[in-house]
Design an enzyme around this catalytic site. Structure first.
Site, PDB file in Angstrom:
ATOM      1  N   GLY A  96       0.840  -1.194   0.000  1.00 11.75           N
ATOM      2  CA  GLY A  96       0.000   0.000   0.000  1.00 11.75           C
ATOM      3  C   GLY A  96       0.867   1.233   0.000  1.00 11.75           C
ATOM      4  O   GLY A  96       2.084   1.153   0.211  1.00 11.75           O
ATOM      5  N   LYS A  97       0.298   2.364  -0.252  1.00 16.80           N
ATOM      6  CA  LYS A  97       1.031   3.631  -0.163  1.00 16.80           C
ATOM      7  C   LYS A  97       0.024   4.753  -0.118  1.00 16.80           C
ATOM      8  O   LYS A  97      -1.084   4.625  -0.654  1.00 16.80           O
ATOM      9  CB  LYS A  97       1.934   3.817  -1.385  1.00 16.80           C
ATOM     10  CG  LYS A  97       3.091   4.763  -1.162  1.00 16.80           C
ATOM     11  CD  LYS A  97       4.220   4.064  -0.447  1.00 16.80           C
ATOM     12  CE  LYS A  97       5.349   4.994  -0.084  1.00 16.80           C
ATOM     13  NZ  LYS A  97       6.478   4.261   0.487  1.00 16.80           N
ATOM     14  N   GLY A  98       0.414   5.873   0.503  1.00 15.93           N
ATOM     15  CA  GLY A  98      -0.481   7.021   0.546  1.00 15.93           C
ATOM     16  C   GLY A  98       0.298   8.301   0.388  1.00 15.93           C
ATOM     17  O   GLY A  98       1.531   8.312   0.494  1.00 15.93           O
TER      18      GLY A  98
END
Ligand code: NAD
Length: 407
Positions: A96-98
């Site tokens: 994931g990444k944000g």
């Protein structure tokens, strides 16, 4: 770059086009608007993202970046990278990444806190200790994680430490997290030195980027009696053919903000630094720092990629042809995410390990993962980068096939 590496590994695995397309597509992409009341009383509306690339093997895991250059495409690519990194070291997380497109250097601490809390509320429906666990990345830190954890916990009515990693120790952060990436790099260097019969003691080391990861790995190698002959940061490069005194250099950097002008060292150019004859070259600065212009001059036996993506694909081909042994980023710097996993395990079990336990578990994971990638490198006759990709993709595809397609 990520896509080229994926396709090469997928070719070796003879993955069919439909399966490739399925594992490459991010599972969930969320774009949020983040209105923040600034200190001057006016509202600024920022754009934020959270991408879950793949959660087949476990909850999504990946950092949150606050930077003016954040784009959805970048966040998607970084989320995909995290899927492969978690799979290489076989921890039960997906990728994931944000990020929020903002300029944190121009914001006050109070504005950053309001931004973090509003962004957290916006992505709240998709995060959680069993769903998606953010961590620090560029311009976010332990304090940012404390704000995210608090915001999330307030909505649940109780403390939920496992919703983020990279927290302050006082809030359930893990001992050893700060040095975990460097320690993991050091563990892979131990493996390669055994494999290539290169002794660490007396070896020559060059570190590009004397920051968190770079300075600690230099310190660990210095402790193992290697000679760290040159290091650099964004302000300069220094050289001492007899080996730099790393503990004193760390204090000098702390005091002056740079490695420049370290007493007894000689200033050199970034090009000269890369061209030094050495056993281990450790790029620990930015992505793409070694490209088709400077890769030809490299005279290292081993490149240990502490940074993410320090070699462009052209540079990769050049060093490959020279016979340089590369420990690829998704293996070499996976110590950070591994200890993040340990932090989550401790939080969800309400336990606290001591630093020796963290370090010895990390060493086991890194040594085991290196051995597995090396086995594929030797069996399939592919370079270490492709071998790491083969291992990662194979694990994700196997899990996907075993689960089958819902409905
Ligand atoms: P950091 O900001 O602490 O250190 C980066 C260092 O690179 C700084 O000293 C900076 O001055 C130096 N630098 C910048 N531009 C340079 C240039 N042109 N030439 C030489 N030096 C230059 O960052 P960090 O946390 O140590 O991360 C370094 C790399 O490692 C990044 O690519 C990051 O993505 C990767 N990484 C870090 C972690 C982690 O847990 N810290 C985990 C995985 C990967």
């Amino acid at each position: 770059m990520a896509s080229q590496n994926f396709q090469r590994a997928a070719d070796i695995l003879e993955l069919k086009p439909d399966v490739r397309a399925m594992v490459l597509a991010p599972e969930r992409v969320l774009t949020v608007s983040v209105p923040v009341k600034m200190d001057n009383g006016l509202i600024t509306c920022f754009e934020g993202y959270r991408v879950q690339h793949n959660t087949t093997r476990g909850p999504a895991k990946g950092g949150i970046r606050f930077h003016p250059g954040v784009t959805l495409d970048e966040v998607k690519a970084l989320a995909t990278w995290m899927t492969w990194k978690c799979a290489v070291v076989d921890i039960p997380f997906g990728g994931g990444k944000g990020g929020v497109t903002c300029n944190p250097k121009k914001m006050s601490v109070a504005e950053l806190e309001r931004l973090t809390r509003r962004y957290t509320s916006a992505i709240l429906p998709i995060i959680g200790p069993d769903r998606d666990i953010p961590a620090p990345d560029v311009y976010t830190n332990a304090q940012t994680m404390a704000w995210i954890m608090d915001t999330y916990s307030m909505t649940q009515g109780h403390l939920v430490q496992g919703v983020v990693t990279g927290k302050p120790i006082a809030l359930g952060g893990s001992p050893g997290r700060n040095e975990a990436t460097a320690r993991g790099v050091f563990n892979t260097i131990e493996c390669v030195s055994q494999h290539l019969k290169l002794k660490i003691k007396g070896s020559k080391v060059v570190v590009q980027g004397f920051g968190n990861a770079g300075s600690i790995v230099a310190h660990l190698l210095d402790g193992a009696q290697a000679d760290v002959i040159a290091v650099s940061d964004s302000q300069g490069c220094i050289y001492d053919k007899n080996g730099l005194h790393i503990a004193k250099l760390m204090m000098h950097k702390e005091r002056t903000g740079s490695v420049k002008d370290f007493p007894g060292s000689e200033p050199i150019s970034p090009e000269e630094l890369l061209a030094l004859e050495c056993d281990f070259l450790i790029p620990a600065a930015l992505e793409n720092s070694i490209d088709s212009h400077n890769a030809h001059s490299i005279r290292a036996k081993v490149i240990a990629e502490a940074a993410n993506g320090p070699l462009t694909p052209e540079a990769d081909a050049i060093v490959d042809a020279k016979g340089v042994f590369v420990i690829p980023d998704i293996l070499c710097n996976a110590g950070g995410v591994t200890v993040s996993y340990f932090e989550w395990v401790q939080n969800t079990q309400h336990m606290a390990w001591d630093v020796n336990e963290v370090n010895s578990r990390l060493e086991r994971v890194m040594h085991r993962s290196f051995a597995k990638v090396l086995e594929i490198h030797q069996e399939r006759k592919v370079n270490m980068r492709t071998a790491a990709g083969v291992l990662a993709i194979d694990r994700v595809v196997e899990a996907t096939m075993l689960r089958g397609l819902y409905p």
